[in-house]
Each structure stands twice: as structure tokens, then as C-alpha cells.
Design a protein around this motif. Sequence first.
Motif, PDB file in Angstrom:
ATOM      1  N   LEU B 564       0.826  -1.217   0.000  1.00 23.12           N
ATOM      2  CA  LEU B 564       0.000   0.000   0.000  1.00 23.12           C
ATOM      3  C   LEU B 564       0.857   1.262   0.000  1.00 23.12           C
ATOM      4  CD1 LEU B 564      -2.814  -1.100   2.471  1.00 23.12           C
ATOM      5  CD2 LEU B 564      -2.702  -1.344  -0.009  1.00 23.12           C
ATOM      6  N   TRP B 565       1.248   1.645  -1.193  1.00 18.91           N
ATOM      7  CA  TRP B 565       2.077   2.844  -1.329  1.00 18.91           C
ATOM      8  C   TRP B 565       1.281   4.124  -1.105  1.00 18.91           C
ATOM      9  CZ3 TRP B 565       7.318   3.784  -2.945  1.00 18.91           C
ATOM     10  CH2 TRP B 565       8.105   2.634  -2.865  1.00 18.91           C
ATOM     11  N   ILE B 566      -0.021   3.993  -0.994  1.00 18.73           N
ATOM     12  CA  ILE B 566      -0.835   5.180  -0.718  1.00 18.73           C
ATOM     13  C   ILE B 566      -0.888   5.489   0.770  1.00 18.73           C
ATOM     14  CG2 ILE B 566      -2.393   5.334  -2.699  1.00 18.73           C
ATOM     15  CD1 ILE B 566      -4.192   3.475  -0.837  1.00 18.73           C
ATOM     16  N   ASP B 567      -0.386   4.597   1.605  1.00 19.52           N
ATOM     17  CA  ASP B 567      -0.356   4.865   3.042  1.00 19.52           C
ATOM     18  C   ASP B 567       0.553   6.070   3.288  1.00 19.52           C
ATOM     19  OD1 ASP B 567       0.154   4.810   5.846  1.00 19.52           O
ATOM     20  OD2 ASP B 567      -0.443   2.710   5.895  1.00 19.52           O
ATOM     21  N   VAL B 568      -0.002   7.085   3.976  1.00 15.67           N
ATOM     22  CA  VAL B 568       0.747   8.344   4.086  1.00 15.67           C
ATOM     23  C   VAL B 568       1.761   8.363   5.226  1.00 15.67           C
ATOM     24  CG1 VAL B 568      -1.034   9.740   2.971  1.00 15.67           C
ATOM     25  CG2 VAL B 568      -1.085   9.430   5.463  1.00 15.67           C
ATOM     26  N   ASN B 569       1.755   7.354   6.049  1.00  9.43           N
ATOM     27  CA  ASN B 569       2.792   7.282   7.085  1.00  9.43           C
ATOM     28  C   ASN B 569       3.216   5.828   7.252  1.00  9.43           C
ATOM     29  OD1 ASN B 569       4.511   7.597   9.227  1.00  9.43           O
ATOM     30  ND2 ASN B 569       2.922   8.135  10.725  1.00  9.43           N
ATOM     31  N   LEU B 570       4.370   5.508   6.739  1.00  9.27           N
ATOM     32  CA  LEU B 570       4.841   4.126   6.799  1.00  9.27           C
ATOM     33  C   LEU B 570       5.511   3.816   8.137  1.00  9.27           C
ATOM     34  CD1 LEU B 570       6.360   3.862   3.198  1.00  9.27           C
ATOM     35  CD2 LEU B 570       4.111   3.130   3.964  1.00  9.27           C
ATOM     36  N   ASN B 571       5.812   4.881   8.883  1.00  7.66           N
ATOM     37  CA  ASN B 571       6.543   4.656  10.134  1.00  7.66           C
ATOM     38  C   ASN B 571       5.694   3.991  11.212  1.00  7.66           C
ATOM     39  OD1 ASN B 571       8.789   5.804   9.008  1.00  7.66           O
ATOM     40  ND2 ASN B 571       8.403   7.838   9.854  1.00  7.66           N
ATOM     41  N   ASN B 572       4.359   4.164  11.110  1.00  2.14           N
ATOM     42  CA  ASN B 572       3.521   3.565  12.154  1.00  2.14           C
ATOM     43  C   ASN B 572       2.924   2.218  11.709  1.00  2.14           C
ATOM     44  OD1 ASN B 572       1.601   4.327  10.349  1.00  2.14           O
ATOM     45  ND2 ASN B 572       0.664   5.905  11.608  1.00  2.14           N
ATOM     46  N   ASN B 573       3.491   1.650  10.647  1.00  2.00           N
ATOM     47  CA  ASN B 573       2.965   0.370  10.152  1.00  2.00           C
ATOM     48  C   ASN B 573       3.588  -0.840  10.836  1.00  2.00           C
ATOM     49  OD1 ASN B 573       1.651   2.011   8.425  1.00  2.00           O
ATOM     50  ND2 ASN B 573       2.139   0.902   6.573  1.00  2.00           N
ATOM     51  N   SER B 574       4.461  -0.574  11.764  1.00  2.00           N
ATOM     52  CA  SER B 574       5.106  -1.715  12.425  1.00  2.00           C
ATOM     53  C   SER B 574       5.396  -1.371  13.881  1.00  2.00           C
ATOM     54  CB  SER B 574       6.406  -2.066  11.696  1.00  2.00           C
ATOM     55  OG  SER B 574       7.253  -0.944  11.673  1.00  2.00           O
ATOM     56  N   TYR B 575       5.616  -2.412  14.641  1.00  2.00           N
ATOM     57  CA  TYR B 575       5.928  -2.239  16.062  1.00  2.00           C
ATOM     58  C   TYR B 575       6.907  -3.335  16.452  1.00  2.00           C
ATOM     59  CZ  TYR B 575       5.054  -1.206  21.003  1.00  2.00           C
ATOM     60  OH  TYR B 575       5.176  -0.812  22.317  1.00  2.00           O
ATOM     61  N   THR B 576       7.969  -2.937  17.088  1.00  2.00           N
ATOM     62  CA  THR B 576       8.915  -3.943  17.569  1.00  2.00           C
ATOM     63  C   THR B 576       9.217  -3.687  19.035  1.00  2.00           C
ATOM     64  OG1 THR B 576      11.143  -4.826  17.349  1.00  2.00           O
ATOM     65  CG2 THR B 576      10.846  -2.552  16.659  1.00  2.00           C
ATOM     66  N   ILE B 577       9.349  -4.762  19.774  1.00  2.00           N
ATOM     67  CA  ILE B 577       9.683  -4.556  21.191  1.00  2.00           C
ATOM     68  C   ILE B 577      11.195  -4.413  21.366  1.00  2.00           C
ATOM     69  CG2 ILE B 577       7.641  -5.759  22.039  1.00  2.00           C
ATOM     70  CD1 ILE B 577       9.567  -8.101  22.722  1.00  2.00           C
ATOM     71  N   GLU B 578      11.936  -4.619  20.265  1.00  2.00           N
ATOM     72  CA  GLU B 578      13.399  -4.539  20.355  1.00  2.00           C
ATOM     73  C   GLU B 578      13.913  -3.303  19.635  1.00  2.00           C
ATOM     74  OE1 GLU B 578      15.035  -8.176  18.851  1.00  2.00           O
ATOM     75  OE2 GLU B 578      15.095  -9.022  20.858  1.00  2.00           O
ATOM     76  N   SER B 579      13.488  -2.145  20.075  1.00  2.00           N
ATOM     77  CA  SER B 579      13.944  -0.944  19.373  1.00  2.00           C
ATOM     78  C   SER B 579      15.422  -0.702  19.689  1.00  2.00           C
ATOM     79  CB  SER B 579      13.111   0.259  19.753  1.00  2.00           C
ATOM     80  OG  SER B 579      13.269   0.517  21.106  1.00  2.00           O
TER      81      SER B 579
END
Lengths: 286, 606
Positions: B564-579
Motif C-alpha cells: 500500500l504505497w498510498i499509506d501516508v505514514n509508513l513509520n507507524n505500520n510496524s511495532y517492535t519490542i526490540e527498538s
Amino acid sequence: MNSVDSLISSFREAKKLRKVIGLIYLIQLGLAMFVGIFAGRYISKLNHSLNQIELLFRYDYSVLEDLKSIFPSDYGAITTVALLMIVAYMLIATFIQSGLLYSIYHRRYNFNDFKQGVKCYYRRFIGVGIFFWILAIGWTLVIWIPYMSNLFHMVEYWVAEYMIVWLFAFLGILYFIGLSFLFAWSTQTRYIMIYQSHWSWSVFKRGYRQVIARVGDHSKTMLLYLLILIIGYCIYFLLERFIGISGVGLVLMFLIIQQAWVMAKIWHRTAVYISIRNLQKIIRTG
Amino acid sequence: MNLSLDHNTKTVTGTQQIEWINNSPDTVYQVEMYMYLNAFKDEESSYIRGSINNVMGQDLSNKPEEDWGYIRLNSIKEEGIDKELQQRYIQKLDNNPKDQSVVQIDLTNPIAPGGSLVLLTEFISKLPRTIARVGFAENDFHFFVHWYPKLGVYESDESGVWGWNCHQFLQRMEFYGEFGTYDMTITTAKHMKVGGSGCRTTQDDNVDGTTTYHFIANDVIDFAWVAYPDFEIHTDNWNGVDIELFYPGHHKSLVPRIIGAVKNSLEFMEVHVGTYPYPKITVMDPPALGMRSGFMEYPTFITGGSFYGFPKGVKSLESLIVHEFCHQYFMGILANNEKEAPWLDEGFVTFFEDNVMEAYYGDEDNSLVDILGYRISNSAKSRDEYVGMRNRRASVITEKSWKIKGDYKGLIYAKTSMILRSLKHIMGDEVFYRMMRIYFKNNQFTHPRKADFAVLVKNIASLELSKFEFNQVLSLLNLGLDSTAVCDYAISTVVSTIAHNGSIISTITVEQLEDFYIPVDLRFTFEDGSTIDTTWAQPTDLKQFIISSESRLLTAEIDPYHKLWIDVNLNNNSYTIESSPFTVFKYFNRAVYWTQNLMQIMSFLM
């Protein structure tokens, strides 16, 4: 002694000022860390995103642009803080210069002499700094305003378009020559001021004469100074281009490279001040 | 047409014979013609009125008389009838009586269905100083576009009513024309180098010191040309297609880059869309003084934009050539109505530009810029033009060009491109490009519309894709094309607790933060390396996924395959507990380092 030898011996002499160089480095680092904290907080807004890890390994335009579009005010805060810190350092630099040039001029490298110089000259050096900054701004306007304001006209009416590019390059060189001249003049003016021990408008004139009287030697010194800087920056960019800050080890490695280069430039500028003093001394005694 | 260019007065006088066949079921009593050069006649034209006194950064106030242009139809007759036809300017879009960009001609003899009409015209076109590409510049640079009386298109609209599609010239309008054969004879001063659409078949020097060029262009919707004495000409060939490049001598070092971009585009488009049907493509790389004529496409003729010493690490030169070349397929061969459906042209072209650039000039990382460690891909830049729009909801992309509000490029070029890119990722390369080849093959030389594309996409998707993917495609078409909805999926929270039986219960909250509801894939990855792939098939505003597992949940991703290249914020599409704290540290260092550098530079006189 040729310019290279002079610069080498100046570097050796600059080593004696290592405490002052360390102080300058710490002040710069301390102020810059405020900007770093803002930048770090901004990046930490990626929070638990996998893109945060992505960003560690490569420069990712989309990750940074998305971050900017979601947190525009935080991005703006970084530039504001950076601006404030730079202005703050420019004021602090006046203090540093007064102590540093005093020590160099009198060849007294004790930290107390540095403090003595700060105490005696910082007020006068503020005036000198503002004077040369006004000249630098004036020089910038003189060189670039006519070019920029005529750029569209040149593009539309000059048949030889390469002339526009070469004129830009020529003006760029001329601009840096002018700034280098101002640097040398400002340094010589301050030495004269330290020599006279009192303020008078004639210091600018005498400083100017010092530079003009040995303009060739000053030019060589400044040229060497610029060359070393350019080579240093080129090496840095090549390292970043071909190695890249991608991964934990490289982040640490580049931290060392970056800070070493910052420190080297302070040492290097101190050496140039010494070289310029040597030119001044010869003409005075001669 | 027989044309004569007077480079002193910047005028072309011409005679024109137009043969038109009535393929409609109507008897036609009038014809309508574009007279677009009159848009630059004075400040009263609808084009200039709509420009707020500024056309592409060009100030129009106090423009001297000789810098304006015009076109005048001195005579128009039907063949065999020695009687001037009645002509009048019409203004259907804005009723501006001063606008003379469309002329309506009353025919003496109505044309029955299947009948034909031959019109004989005499006209004079005076070029303005270059404005919106057309015009003259210093050193006898002449560029001819929108420069002759040109027939509109007689066609049925979407409700089935036939009529002339011949809109006034307003801002943002480009081309719409009927296919035809252009047989052109152009006479200029001998020192001119002349290039244009189609093929230059002959070039004869005349006794009066002029040269006459003969051009033939088949199956094209327009004819544009350039005349300039200081061009060098480079010729090349790709698989039987002649490439002729007109460039100023001091751009010689850029020739391989431009030719390479044309060849790469030819190859990519042939494989993924269809065969380039013309024998030749002409490229004009204008001198700086003619730069305002660059950055554009005409049938079998494109214009670039570069300057002496253009840096190698910046590939916008290639990207521009690729973009303009790709127009050959959409503006030129499919010949969409760019005025009424600009997305079908500019959006598709931007999509293919991104793909050509990534295929030949780097990867998804550095296909546009690779300089000093800063790498930007063409598609990331396109995406940023959409994501960075001030108001993404100003208009739908299928709006008519003159009604579009807000950031035109972000909407028409970039958003369309992102919708197509999303389609490609949902359908897969093989299915998507097969569909593009069918779209091209079925619609070439026909002026396709939105339905021609959308119906085909739905048909192919229903046959080739899973139900889930088909629904993704439907949502993409419905919301992407016909609404202003914005897509922003997010993994909001991940909470893990240990249950009584010792298993780990993970609660993942997923949200659609805007209003673009499209089915999405999700992936959960655990500490032991196992993954769970699932979907959110009927998304609403929020959903919680509760998973019981033996191993700790490491990451949760929405749209893990980056469809989905139309998603305007790709940064919130994932979550990791190991940042990793090292990313923050890396940018902390970078900010510190550059601030230190700036401090040192700025304090050099203090």
C-alpha cells in the motif's frame, strides 16, 4: 621558511595550547549536544517502529520525510535550537579568540595567560568581530546579489550558457578569496590591538597594512589552510559515501572520526593563527 | 501544411488542407478548432486571466507588445467552394468574451455520417516570447506548440451525446486531438536547424537562401517543431527506432545520458506495455535560453531540460527524459483526454518513470539522487509529492483539469502513481504488466477513458487474484480514484501478558487513522522465529488482535509486503519490542557533528 614548513611548525607550536584547544572543543561539543538531544528526541518519535532499525542501517528518505510530515514542529525545533546554539557560540568565540590570540601573540601558553587575554580583550574583540562580520555580509551581497538578481536574465539572454556556470565558479573563488582576506585582516587587527594594548580605529588600518605588506605569504597560508580543510572534508564525505554509517559498529567508528575531525580543525585553525602571527612578527621587527 | 518562418518577425504564414471524416452517427453542421496561440495575445485571454499574472514563474506585467503572440485565420473555405466560411470565437467554459482560444466554423455543406470534409485555410501565427513552452527566445530560438488552427475531437461524451470536444485553453490544460497524418513543408532561413514530430523526409536548399524541410507524421494527435541555428544533431537507433537528438554544443557531455535514457525507456515500455509504433523519436535538449520550452512531450517529439555541467549524481536529467518519453504511450498513442482526465496521462507516466528509473538507474534507494551519501529513489520522491501535499483532500484525481483544486502535481502525478504502484504490488508484476499490455493493445489510437482502465483492472483482478486481493483492488479503485479518502494504517499498541497456563497473551491494536478502508495483511513475528500471517479483511476504525503463544511477540506489522504505497505514514505500520537506541544515537551524533561544523564556520571572523 616556506609556507608548508611554517604551517608544520605552527602545528607543533599549537600543541602547546592543547588545554585551550580542549576547552574550545568541549564548549562546541556542549552547545552542539543540545541540538543532538533535540535530534535524538525527534528520531525517537519513531518509537517502536521497525523503520527505526531500518534507519540505523541506511539513509532512508521516506522514513525521514514521513517523520517530518507527522511532526513538523519537532523538526522545526531542531533548526531553531541549532540556530540559537550557533549564535551563542559566535558570542562565546569572541571570548575564546581574545584569550587564544593573546596567548599566541605573547607565546605564553599557560592557561592563566589565556584567561588574562579573555579578561583584557573580549570587549574590544566583540567590536572587531562585528566590524568584520558586517564586512563579510557586505562582501557576500556584493558578490552574489548581482549574480542572483541577473540569473534569469543571463539564462534567457546569454547564448553561451557555460559562461553562467563558469561565472558562478569564478565568483565562488573570488568570494572565498575575499573571506580569506577578511580572516587574515581580522587576525592581524587583533594582534595589533594586543600589541598596542589600547583601542583605536587605526588598528583596522594597521591590520590591513600588515596583510597587504605580505599579501603573498598571507595568501599562501590561507590557501594551504583552505586546501587542508577541503581535503579533510572530501575524505570525510568519501568515507561516509563508501563505508556509510550503517550499523552499530560504524556508528561508533564514525563518532570517533567525526569528533577527531572537529578537534583537528580547532588545532588547525590555531596553527593558522600562529602562522599569521609569524607573518606579522616579521614585518614588525623588520 | 505549407509553412514559411520569418525569423525576423517571429511569424509563420501557412496554408493548410484539413481532411476530416465524420465517423459519428450525426450530421455535422459546424466544426470547432483550437486557436491556442491566442491565449498569449493579451492579458484578457482566459489562460492569462487564470494565471494571476504569472505563468510558471514568468512575470507577465509590462510585457512589451512584441512579446505577445497570436494566431489569425485569414481564410477558411471548403474545398471546391469559393466562399469564406463564417467563423466566431466561442467560450463554452468561462464565457469570457475576450478569449479567442477556440473558433467555431459554420459549414456550407453539412457532413453526413461517413462523409468527409476538406477545409482549406490560410493562417498567420506570431510567436510570443516563450511562455508555457511556445515562443521565441534569444539567438533565433523558436519553438512551435499550440501554433496552428487545429481541429477538436468529434466524439460522444460519457453519457453518449456526440459533439465537439474542443475546450478553451485554460491553465493546466495540455493536449487532446484527433489522430491523423501530418504532411508538413516548412521553409526557414538556411542557418536554422529544424526538428519536430514525425520523420524529416527531405531537406532542400532553395535559391533564395532558404531551406525547405518535409516532415511526415502518421497516426499522431499533434505536430510540434523547433527551429534554432546552434543545434548539434546526434543520431542513434534502438531496435529499428531512429533517435535524433537536437542539443546545444556545450551539452555534448550529456548526450550519452540523454540517449541512454531514451533507449532504456524504449526497452522497458516495449517489454511492459507494448511496441513503440513509430519509426522515430526526436529529442530536443534546449539551450538554457530556450529552457522555458523544455520539460514537455509532443507526439514522437520530447523536450528535456539540462544545463552545462549537470551533475552526474543527480539523475533528474534522465528521469525527465524517461518521463517525457513515457508520455508517448499515454498522451500520444492511447491519446487520453489530458484536459478532462489528466490522471490517465500524467499519473501513468509518473508510475512508469519511477519503474524505468528503478530498473536502470539504481534500486529502490538511489535511482534519483546519489550524492555525498544522500540517496533518494524516484518513487520515494513521487510518494513524497503526494504525502507532502498540504491538503490531500482538495480534489479527486479523476476531476477535470480545470476544476482541480490544490496541489495539481501531488494529486495527478503522484497520487495516481502511488495508486498504480499499490495495484502493481497487490496484483504482482506478471499480472499487472500483462494487464497494462492488454490495456495498451485494446485502446491504442482510441482515446480511452477511466472506465476502459477500471473495468479491465476489475476483470483481470476477478480472474487472477484471490478474493482478498480482489477486494483490495476494488477498494483501491473506488476510494483511490473516486474519493479524497486518505490511507493511514497504524499498529497503535502491543501489550503482552502471561496467562495462568504460562502462555503469552499478546494484544495488538490496529487502527485506520483516516478513512481509506482497504483490506490489509498483517504479520506477527515471535522470538522463536515463528510468524503468523493474517488479514484484516473488512477494516473499520480499530481492531484488536489477541494472540496466545508460547514465545514472546517480537514484531507486529501491518502491510508487511509494502503493497500500500498510498499509506501516508509508513513509520507507524510496524511495532517492535526490540527498538535500537543506536538509531537515536546515530542521528544525535550527526546533529552534533554538523552543528560543530557550522559553529566553526560561522565563528571564523569572531
